[in-house]
Design an enzyme around this catalytic site. Structure first.
Site, PDB file in Angstrom:
ATOM      1  N   ASN A 171       0.874  -1.184   0.000  1.00 35.77           N
ATOM      2  CA  ASN A 171       0.000   0.000   0.000  1.00 35.77           C
ATOM      3  C   ASN A 171       0.906   1.228   0.000  1.00 35.77           C
ATOM      4  O   ASN A 171       1.451   1.603   1.036  1.00 35.77           O
ATOM      5  CB  ASN A 171      -0.888  -0.039   1.258  1.00 35.77           C
ATOM      6  CG  ASN A 171      -1.770   1.188   1.385  1.00 35.77           C
ATOM      7  OD1 ASN A 171      -1.854   2.008   0.464  1.00 35.77           O
ATOM      8  ND2 ASN A 171      -2.428   1.325   2.527  1.00 35.77           N
ATOM      9  N   LYS A 179       0.046   4.216  -0.451  1.00 35.43           N
ATOM     10  CA  LYS A 179      -0.649   5.407   0.067  1.00 35.43           C
ATOM     11  C   LYS A 179      -0.416   6.602  -0.872  1.00 35.43           C
ATOM     12  O   LYS A 179      -0.320   6.405  -2.081  1.00 35.43           O
ATOM     13  CB  LYS A 179      -0.219   5.680   1.518  1.00 35.43           C
ATOM     14  CG  LYS A 179      -0.343   4.424   2.393  1.00 35.43           C
ATOM     15  CD  LYS A 179      -0.258   4.669   3.866  1.00 35.43           C
ATOM     16  CE  LYS A 179      -0.429   3.348   4.602  1.00 35.43           C
ATOM     17  NZ  LYS A 179      -0.491   3.494   6.042  1.00 35.43           N
ATOM     18  N   HIS A 195      -9.957   1.176   4.491  1.00 35.72           N
ATOM     19  CA  HIS A 195      -8.678   1.361   5.194  1.00 35.72           C
ATOM     20  C   HIS A 195      -8.898   2.365   6.324  1.00 35.72           C
ATOM     21  O   HIS A 195      -9.680   3.306   6.186  1.00 35.72           O
ATOM     22  CB  HIS A 195      -7.612   1.863   4.214  1.00 35.72           C
ATOM     23  CG  HIS A 195      -6.249   1.896   4.834  1.00 35.72           C
ATOM     24  ND1 HIS A 195      -5.856   2.907   5.682  1.00 35.72           N
ATOM     25  CD2 HIS A 195      -5.211   1.033   4.776  1.00 35.72           C
ATOM     26  CE1 HIS A 195      -4.623   2.656   6.110  1.00 35.72           C
ATOM     27  NE2 HIS A 195      -4.209   1.529   5.578  1.00 35.72           N
ATOM     28  N   GLU A 201      -7.327   4.825   7.300  1.00 36.62           N
ATOM     29  CA  GLU A 201      -7.127   6.240   6.939  1.00 36.62           C
ATOM     30  C   GLU A 201      -8.338   6.776   6.165  1.00 36.62           C
ATOM     31  O   GLU A 201      -8.655   7.970   6.256  1.00 36.62           O
ATOM     32  CB  GLU A 201      -5.817   6.386   6.143  1.00 36.62           C
ATOM     33  CG  GLU A 201      -4.616   6.218   7.081  1.00 36.62           C
ATOM     34  CD  GLU A 201      -3.378   5.619   6.449  1.00 36.62           C
ATOM     35  OE1 GLU A 201      -3.273   5.598   5.205  1.00 36.62           O
ATOM     36  OE2 GLU A 201      -2.509   5.151   7.214  1.00 36.62           O
ATOM     37  N   GLU A 221      -5.945  -4.809  10.470  1.00 37.37           N
ATOM     38  CA  GLU A 221      -4.937  -3.777  10.692  1.00 37.37           C
ATOM     39  C   GLU A 221      -5.279  -3.006  11.964  1.00 37.37           C
ATOM     40  O   GLU A 221      -6.088  -2.064  11.924  1.00 37.37           O
ATOM     41  CB  GLU A 221      -4.903  -2.800   9.508  1.00 37.37           C
ATOM     42  CG  GLU A 221      -4.548  -3.437   8.191  1.00 37.37           C
ATOM     43  CD  GLU A 221      -4.017  -2.406   7.215  1.00 37.37           C
ATOM     44  OE1 GLU A 221      -2.819  -2.478   6.884  1.00 37.37           O
ATOM     45  OE2 GLU A 221      -4.761  -1.520   6.816  1.00 37.37           O
ATOM     46  N   GLY A 263       1.748   2.517  10.711  1.00 37.75           N
ATOM     47  CA  GLY A 263       2.670   3.639  10.547  1.00 37.75           C
ATOM     48  C   GLY A 263       3.353   4.064  11.832  1.00 37.75           C
ATOM     49  O   GLY A 263       3.985   5.121  11.887  1.00 37.75           O
ATOM     50  N   SER A 308       2.770  -1.872  10.524  1.00 38.54           N
ATOM     51  CA  SER A 308       4.211  -1.932  10.808  1.00 38.54           C
ATOM     52  C   SER A 308       4.805  -3.313  10.547  1.00 38.54           C
ATOM     53  O   SER A 308       5.731  -3.736  11.237  1.00 38.54           O
ATOM     54  CB  SER A 308       4.512  -1.454  12.235  1.00 38.54           C
ATOM     55  OG  SER A 308       4.117  -0.093  12.378  1.00 38.54           O
ATOM     56  N   GLY A 340       4.674   1.453   4.956  1.00 41.20           N
ATOM     57  CA  GLY A 340       6.014   2.045   4.962  1.00 41.20           C
ATOM     58  C   GLY A 340       7.088   1.161   4.334  1.00 41.20           C
ATOM     59  O   GLY A 340       7.878   1.620   3.493  1.00 41.20           O
TER      60      GLY A 340
HETATM   61  P1  PGA Z   1       2.321   0.453   7.679  1.00 39.93           P
HETATM   62  O1  PGA Z   1       0.903   0.651   6.929  1.00 39.93           O
HETATM   63  O2  PGA Z   1       2.925  -0.818   7.163  1.00 39.93           O
HETATM   64  O3  PGA Z   1       3.106   1.664   7.288  1.00 39.93           O
HETATM   65  O4  PGA Z   1       2.030   0.390   9.139  1.00 39.93           O
HETATM   66  C1  PGA Z   1       0.050  -0.437   6.727  1.00 39.93           C
HETATM   67  C2  PGA Z   1      -1.231   0.029   6.108  1.00 39.93           C
HETATM   68  O5  PGA Z   1      -1.700   1.132   6.424  1.00 39.93           O
HETATM   69  O6  PGA Z   1      -1.833  -0.681   5.285  1.00 39.93           O
END
Ligand code: PGA
Length: 233
Positions: free
Chosen positions: A11, A13, A89, A91, A154, A160, A192, A214
């Site tokens: 992802n 983003k 998601h 976000e 998640e 993040g 993460s 990330g």
């Molecule tokens: P992250 O994001 O690996 O940066 O924690 C995962 C996601 O939001 O799908």
């Protein structure tokens, strides 16, 4: 029992595609026995599709067209060559107010459009601390149509933050989610996930892959995670 096919999903983003994403030996290409999906920013969907990468939208609207400034529809994603789409998601839930009901409608529209949606669920830190994790994911999942075939668990507090769920915490919720589903489903973990914790998380019996933010922007790190997954297939 043979394992469900592992899915490693990137992802990106609202970030540019990492340099080298379209190289012949790119880890973003499906290779061998595991699935690899990439979720780029909408403007990069076309270049991922033309590079031969299995591509998905980061979100999509259920209506096929209309006065929805800034949005794209599930049918448009399909027409652009997408195979998948993320729905709900955290976000999107946080910054765009997407409700459980809206996420369920998106999932249905995605399936109707011929996409394979990945529905994202997960609790916030305060919900976990109050012991509400199972209730929260149960409610989120109750809005999804039974045809859902991929869910991403998640935990919001792990996204993040550099603080992933432990393998035991993730496995516990994945096993619980599986009890809620009638049809076979892959349940992938996000939050993460990185090169240091990939092996332990992906070895859990109910963790069928990862949704990676990330660490998917660092091509070498993503390559290592894909290689780890391949050894676990
Ligand atoms: P992250 O994001 O690996 O940066 O924690 C995962 C996601 O939001 O799908």
């Amino acid at each position: 029992m043979t394992r469900r096919t592992l899915l490693i999903a990137a992802n990106w983003k609202m970030n540019p595609a990492p340099a080298g994403f379209d190289a012949a030996d790119s880890p973003f290409r499906k290779d061998g026995d595991i699935d690899v999906f990439v979720f780029p920013a909408s403007l990069d969907i076309a270049k991922c599709v033309s590079a031969g990468i299995i591509t998905g939208g980061q979100c999509g609207r259920r209506e096929s067209s209309g006065a929805f400034t800034g949005d794209v529809s599930m049918t448009m994603l399909k027409a652009a060559g997408c195979a998948s789409v993320l729905c709900g998601h955290s976000e999107r839930r946080k910054f765009h107010g997407e409700t459980d009901q809206a996420v369920g409608e998106q999932v249905k529209a995605a399936i109707d459009a011929g996409l394979t949606p990945i529905a994202c669920v997960g609790e916030t830190l305060s919900e976990r601390e109050e012991g509400k994790t199972f209730d929260v994911v149960k409610k989120q999942i109750s809005s999804l149509p039974p045809e859902i075939s991929i869910i991403a668990y998640e935990p919001v507090w792990a996204i993040g933050t550099g603080k992933s769920a432990t393998a035991a915490q993730a496995q516990e919720v994945h096993a619980y989610i599986r009890t809620l589903l009638k049809n076979p489903c892959r349940i992938i973990y996000g939050g993460s996930l990185n090169v240091a914790n990939a092996k332990e998380l992906l070895s859990q019996p109910d963790i069928d892959g990862g949704l990676i933010g990330g660490a998917s922007l660092k091509i070498e790190e993503f390559h290592s995670i894909v290689n780890t997954a391949r050894t676990l297939k």
